[in-house]
Motif scaffolding. Structure first.
Motif, PDB file in Angstrom:
ATOM      1  N   ASN A 192      17.102  89.895 -21.726  1.00  0.00           N
ATOM      2  CA  ASN A 192      16.629  89.448 -23.043  1.00  0.00           C
ATOM      3  C   ASN A 192      17.248  90.329 -24.123  1.00  0.00           C
ATOM      4  OD1 ASN A 192      15.175  88.036 -24.988  1.00  0.00           O
ATOM      5  ND2 ASN A 192      13.443  89.446 -24.885  1.00  0.00           N
ATOM      6  N   LEU A 193      18.379  89.883 -24.626  1.00  0.00           N
ATOM      7  CA  LEU A 193      19.125  90.653 -25.617  1.00  0.00           C
ATOM      8  C   LEU A 193      18.577  90.436 -27.024  1.00  0.00           C
ATOM      9  CD1 LEU A 193      21.501  92.382 -26.602  1.00  0.00           C
ATOM     10  CD2 LEU A 193      22.894  90.286 -26.622  1.00  0.00           C
ATOM     11  N   LYS A 194      18.224  91.517 -27.666  1.00  0.00           N
ATOM     12  CA  LYS A 194      17.879  91.502 -29.083  1.00  0.00           C
ATOM     13  C   LYS A 194      18.767  92.551 -29.736  1.00  0.00           C
ATOM     14  CE  LYS A 194      13.143  89.766 -28.816  1.00  0.00           C
ATOM     15  NZ  LYS A 194      11.723  89.998 -29.166  1.00  0.00           N
ATOM     16  N   GLN A 195      19.789  92.070 -30.420  1.00  0.00           N
ATOM     17  CA  GLN A 195      20.785  92.978 -30.962  1.00  0.00           C
ATOM     18  C   GLN A 195      20.221  93.819 -32.115  1.00  0.00           C
ATOM     19  OE1 GLN A 195      24.947  91.715 -31.301  1.00  0.00           O
ATOM     20  NE2 GLN A 195      24.297  89.683 -30.640  1.00  0.00           N
ATOM     21  N   CYS A 196      20.852  94.970 -32.313  1.00  0.00           N
ATOM     22  CA  CYS A 196      20.527  95.811 -33.455  1.00  0.00           C
ATOM     23  C   CYS A 196      21.835  96.197 -34.130  1.00  0.00           C
ATOM     24  CB  CYS A 196      19.747  97.059 -33.024  1.00  0.00           C
ATOM     25  SG  CYS A 196      20.698  98.216 -31.997  1.00  0.00           S
ATOM     26  N   PHE A 197      21.759  96.883 -35.250  1.00  0.00           N
ATOM     27  CA  PHE A 197      22.960  97.311 -35.944  1.00  0.00           C
ATOM     28  C   PHE A 197      23.724  98.347 -35.118  1.00  0.00           C
ATOM     29  CE2 PHE A 197      20.202  96.099 -39.575  1.00  0.00           C
ATOM     30  CZ  PHE A 197      21.031  95.145 -40.148  1.00  0.00           C
ATOM     31  N   PHE A 198      25.028  98.279 -35.144  1.00  0.00           N
ATOM     32  CA  PHE A 198      25.846  99.344 -34.588  1.00  0.00           C
ATOM     33  C   PHE A 198      25.736 100.551 -35.518  1.00  0.00           C
ATOM     34  CE2 PHE A 198      29.989 101.556 -34.729  1.00  0.00           C
ATOM     35  CZ  PHE A 198      30.016 102.053 -33.438  1.00  0.00           C
ATOM     36  N   GLY A 199      25.351 101.692 -34.960  1.00  0.00           N
ATOM     37  CA  GLY A 199      25.124 102.884 -35.769  1.00  0.00           C
ATOM     38  C   GLY A 199      23.694 103.042 -36.234  1.00  0.00           C
ATOM     39  N   PRO A 204      17.534 107.391 -38.683  1.00  0.00           N
ATOM     40  CA  PRO A 204      16.464 108.385 -38.797  1.00  0.00           C
ATOM     41  C   PRO A 204      16.982 109.810 -38.985  1.00  0.00           C
ATOM     42  CG  PRO A 204      16.639 107.650 -36.528  1.00  0.00           C
ATOM     43  CD  PRO A 204      17.542 106.772 -37.337  1.00  0.00           C
ATOM     44  N   GLU A 205      18.259 110.049 -38.699  1.00  0.00           N
ATOM     45  CA  GLU A 205      18.823 111.386 -38.850  1.00  0.00           C
ATOM     46  C   GLU A 205      19.093 111.736 -40.296  1.00  0.00           C
ATOM     47  OE1 GLU A 205      22.264 111.768 -36.417  1.00  0.00           O
ATOM     48  OE2 GLU A 205      21.273 111.039 -34.596  1.00  0.00           O
ATOM     49  N   ASP A 206      19.296 110.730 -41.136  1.00  0.00           N
ATOM     50  CA  ASP A 206      19.602 110.957 -42.550  1.00  0.00           C
ATOM     51  C   ASP A 206      18.945 109.847 -43.373  1.00  0.00           C
ATOM     52  OD1 ASP A 206      20.622 111.473 -45.044  1.00  0.00           O
ATOM     53  OD2 ASP A 206      22.671 111.835 -44.354  1.00  0.00           O
ATOM     54  N   LYS A 207      17.737 110.109 -43.835  1.00  0.00           N
ATOM     55  CA  LYS A 207      16.958 109.075 -44.523  1.00  0.00           C
ATOM     56  C   LYS A 207      17.239 108.995 -46.017  1.00  0.00           C
ATOM     57  CE  LYS A 207      13.185 109.204 -41.164  1.00  0.00           C
ATOM     58  NZ  LYS A 207      11.725 109.333 -40.938  1.00  0.00           N
ATOM     59  N   SER A 208      17.994 109.946 -46.560  1.00  0.00           N
ATOM     60  CA  SER A 208      18.247 109.957 -48.003  1.00  0.00           C
ATOM     61  C   SER A 208      19.584 109.327 -48.380  1.00  0.00           C
ATOM     62  CB  SER A 208      18.195 111.396 -48.530  1.00  0.00           C
ATOM     63  OG  SER A 208      19.183 112.199 -47.897  1.00  0.00           O
ATOM     64  N   ARG A 209      20.536 109.362 -47.468  1.00  0.00           N
ATOM     65  CA  ARG A 209      21.872 108.854 -47.793  1.00  0.00           C
ATOM     66  C   ARG A 209      21.862 107.330 -47.879  1.00  0.00           C
ATOM     67  NH1 ARG A 209      26.993 110.878 -44.352  1.00  0.00           N
ATOM     68  NH2 ARG A 209      25.596 112.680 -44.360  1.00  0.00           N
ATOM     69  N   PRO A 210      22.518 106.748 -48.889  1.00  0.00           N
ATOM     70  CA  PRO A 210      22.585 105.282 -48.974  1.00  0.00           C
ATOM     71  C   PRO A 210      23.347 104.711 -47.783  1.00  0.00           C
ATOM     72  CG  PRO A 210      24.050 106.299 -50.591  1.00  0.00           C
ATOM     73  CD  PRO A 210      23.200 107.393 -50.025  1.00  0.00           C
ATOM     74  N   VAL A 211      22.928 103.524 -47.363  1.00  0.00           N
ATOM     75  CA  VAL A 211      23.516 102.872 -46.195  1.00  0.00           C
ATOM     76  C   VAL A 211      24.576 101.880 -46.652  1.00  0.00           C
ATOM     77  CG1 VAL A 211      23.051 101.383 -44.209  1.00  0.00           C
ATOM     78  CG2 VAL A 211      21.387 103.132 -44.887  1.00  0.00           C
ATOM     79  N   ALA A 212      25.694 101.851 -45.951  1.00  0.00           N
ATOM     80  CA  ALA A 212      26.746 100.866 -46.201  1.00  0.00           C
ATOM     81  C   ALA A 212      26.846  99.959 -44.977  1.00  0.00           C
ATOM     82  CB  ALA A 212      28.074 101.549 -46.468  1.00  0.00           C
ATOM     83  N   LEU A 213      26.774  98.658 -45.191  1.00  0.00           N
ATOM     84  CA  LEU A 213      26.782  97.689 -44.093  1.00  0.00           C
ATOM     85  C   LEU A 213      28.071  96.889 -44.109  1.00  0.00           C
ATOM     86  CD1 LEU A 213      25.387  96.190 -41.760  1.00  0.00           C
ATOM     87  CD2 LEU A 213      24.242  94.756 -43.454  1.00  0.00           C
ATOM     88  N   LEU A 231      26.146 106.211 -45.244  1.00  0.00           N
ATOM     89  CA  LEU A 231      25.886 106.146 -43.808  1.00  0.00           C
ATOM     90  C   LEU A 231      26.281 104.734 -43.373  1.00  0.00           C
ATOM     91  CD1 LEU A 231      22.614 107.361 -42.046  1.00  0.00           C
ATOM     92  CD2 LEU A 231      24.069 105.544 -41.173  1.00  0.00           C
ATOM     93  N   TRP A 232      27.368 104.633 -42.625  1.00  0.00           N
ATOM     94  CA  TRP A 232      27.971 103.336 -42.310  1.00  0.00           C
ATOM     95  C   TRP A 232      27.423 102.749 -41.013  1.00  0.00           C
ATOM     96  CZ3 TRP A 232      31.426 100.927 -45.601  1.00  0.00           C
ATOM     97  CH2 TRP A 232      31.867 101.705 -46.681  1.00  0.00           C
ATOM     98  N   ILE A 233      27.002 101.491 -41.078  1.00  0.00           N
ATOM     99  CA  ILE A 233      26.563 100.745 -39.908  1.00  0.00           C
ATOM    100  C   ILE A 233      27.236  99.375 -39.934  1.00  0.00           C
ATOM    101  CG2 ILE A 233      24.335 101.943 -39.780  1.00  0.00           C
ATOM    102  CD1 ILE A 233      23.029  99.496 -41.034  1.00  0.00           C
TER     103      ILE A 233
END
Length: 359
Positions: A192-199, A204-213, A231-233
Motif C-alpha cells: 500500500n504505497l502512499k508517496q511523500c515528498f522527496f526530501g 523537521p531538521e530545519d523548521k525556519s528555512r523556507p521550503v522550495a518545491l 530547503l529543497w524538496i
C-alpha cells in the motif's frame, strides 16, 4: 429518500464524476453537495471510487473541522442531521525496511548520477548531497540511482530507481524509460504505497528555512547546492503529492513553487488547495515568462539554468579529466582551490548564507 443534508453527488453522467485529487484518476471522484444549496464545498471534498487502491475520502465533517467559521453558519440541528457515509477502514501504509535503504547508500563511484554531479560540484560536495537526501545506488540497472522517499518520521515509503547518462545528467529513456520502484523490484505483494515528498525527512531538521518545491528529485539536489537559503524538496512529478495526505507536512511553512516549464498553470491551480492547509505559498514564474521556445520544448526546470553556471570545482574536474596527472599533483602537494569572484548576473531576492545565487 435520504434525509441527510450533505450527500455524494448522484450520478447523472460523466460530468458528475471528476478527477481524484489523490490518485489523479479521471472520472472516479464523487463530490459532496449541499441538498439545501447553501454551501458549495471545495473540489477536494468527496470520495474516490477506488476504495482499495486509493481510499481517498474527505467528508464534509473533515471540512468543517478545518474551517470552523463555515461550521458556525450551520445550526446545531443541521449538524446533527448530517451522518457521513460509512467509511472503509483505511489500509495501513506500507514501508521499506531501513536495512535495505542503508545497504544502498554506498558504491557511489559506480552511480551514474553521482558521476555527473561530481563533474559539477566535486566528489566531496556530491557525496554530502547524496547522504543528505538519502540517495542510493541500485544494481537493478548498472549504475542506477535510488531516490528514497523518507517521510517526516523517517519512515521509508518507497524508492524510485532511475538511470542517468553520466555525461549529460539526462535520464536514459531508450530503448525504454529506465524508471521503476523498489517495492515492485522486491515483489512486495499488497504493498500500500502512499508517496511523500522527496526530501521530506529534512523538514523537521530545519523548521525556519523556507521550503522550495520542484518536480524532479535531481533538481532538488542540484538546487540545494546553488541556493542553500531554501530547503529543497521534490514532488516526484507534475501531479505528485498535491493531496491532503502529503500537503499536511507543509502546514505553517513558507513554500515557493518552482514548476517545470509547461507545468506552471497546473501548479498555479493548486495554490488555493495549499493555502487551505495553512501553507504560505508563492509561485516562481520567472522562468515561464522568460524562457525561449527551445527551452520550453525541452521542458527546462530551474536545475537546467543553474547548471549553466559552472562553479570553480566543476572547472577543476574538467581539467583533471583532460589531464589525470593534475589530480596526482594536487594530492601530492596538498594544493587548495581558491575561488575567483566572477561577475555573474543574478536574479534578485534574499542572499544565500554561504554560497549560491540570489533569486
Amino acid at each position: 429518500m435520504s434525509t441527510h443534508r450533505f450527500i455524494l453527488e448522484p450520478y447523472k453522467g460523466v460530468c458528475t464524476r471528476h478527477t481524484c485529487p489523490n490518485c489523479h484518476r479521471k472520472r472516479c471522484f464523487s463530490k459532496y453537495i449541499d441538498t439545501e444549496k447553501r454551501i458549495q464545498f471545495p473540489d477536494y471534498v468527496g470520495r474516490c471510487d477506488h476504495e482499495q487502491k486509493c481510499g481517498y475520502h474527505f467528508t464534509p465533517r473533515d471540512y468543517f473541522e478545518r474551517h470552523p467559521s463555515e461550521k458556525e453558519k450551520l445550526s446545531e440541528d443541521n449538524l446533527r442531521s448530517y451522518a457521513p457515509i460509512k467509511e472503509v477502514e483505511p489500509k495501513a501504509t506500507s514501508y521499506i525496511d531501513l536495512d535495505i535503504v542503508n545497504q544502498s547508500l554506498q558504491r557511489y563511484p559506480e552511480n551514474k548520477l553521482f558521476q555527473f554531479l561530481s563533474a559539477q560540484f566535486g566528489e566531496a560536495e556530491t557525496l554530502k548531497l547524496m547522504k543528505k537526501y538519502k540517495v542510493g545506488t541500485s544494481k537493478h540497472w548498472d549504475g542506477a540511482t535510488v531516490f528514497w522517499q523518507m517521510d517526516y518520521q523517517n519512515r521509508v515509503r518507497t524508492g524510485k530507481i532511475m538511470l542517468y547518462n553520466p555525461t549529460t545528467g539526462k535520464r536514459i529513456k531508450e530503448p525504454y524509460n529506465h524508471v521503476t520502484w523498489v517495492h515492485s523490484v522486491l515483489h512486495k505483494e499488497d504493498y500500500n504505497l502512499k508517496q511523500c515528498f522527496f526530501g521530506e525527512h529534512l523538514l523537521p531538521e530545519d523548521k525556519s528555512r523556507p521550503v522550495a518545491l520542484v518536480e524532479s528529485e535531481k533538481t532538488a539536489i542540484i538546487a540545494s547546492y546553488h541556493l542553500p537559503q531554501f530547503l529543497w524538496i521534490a514532488s516526484g512529478g507534475k501531479n505528485g503529492c498535491f493531496n491532503a495526505n502529503s500537503l499536511s507536512v507543509l502546514a505553517g511553512r513558507s513554500v515557493v513553487l518552482f514548476p517545470d516549464l509547461g507545468a506552471t498553470d497546473y501548479w498555479q491551480s493548486k495554490i488555493s488547495l495549499m493555502k487551505s492547509y495553512g501553507i504560505n505559498v508563492q509561485l516562481f514564474d520567472y522562468l515561464e515568462a522568460k524562457a525561449t521556445e527551445n527551452e520550453r520544448k525541452e521542458g527546462y526546470d530551474i536545475a537546467d539554468y543553474l547548471l549553466k553556471v559552472r562553479p570553480d570545482e566543476a572547472i577543476l574536474q574538467q581539467m583533471i579529466k583532460r589531464n589525470p596527472n593534475l589530480k596526482t599533483l594536487i594530492e601530492t602537494f596538498d594544493l587548495k582551490l581558491i575561488s575567483v569572484q566572477r561577475d555573474i548576473p543574478q536574479p534578485k531576492v534574499s542572499p544565500p548564507k554561504k554560497r549560491g545565487f540570489r533569486l
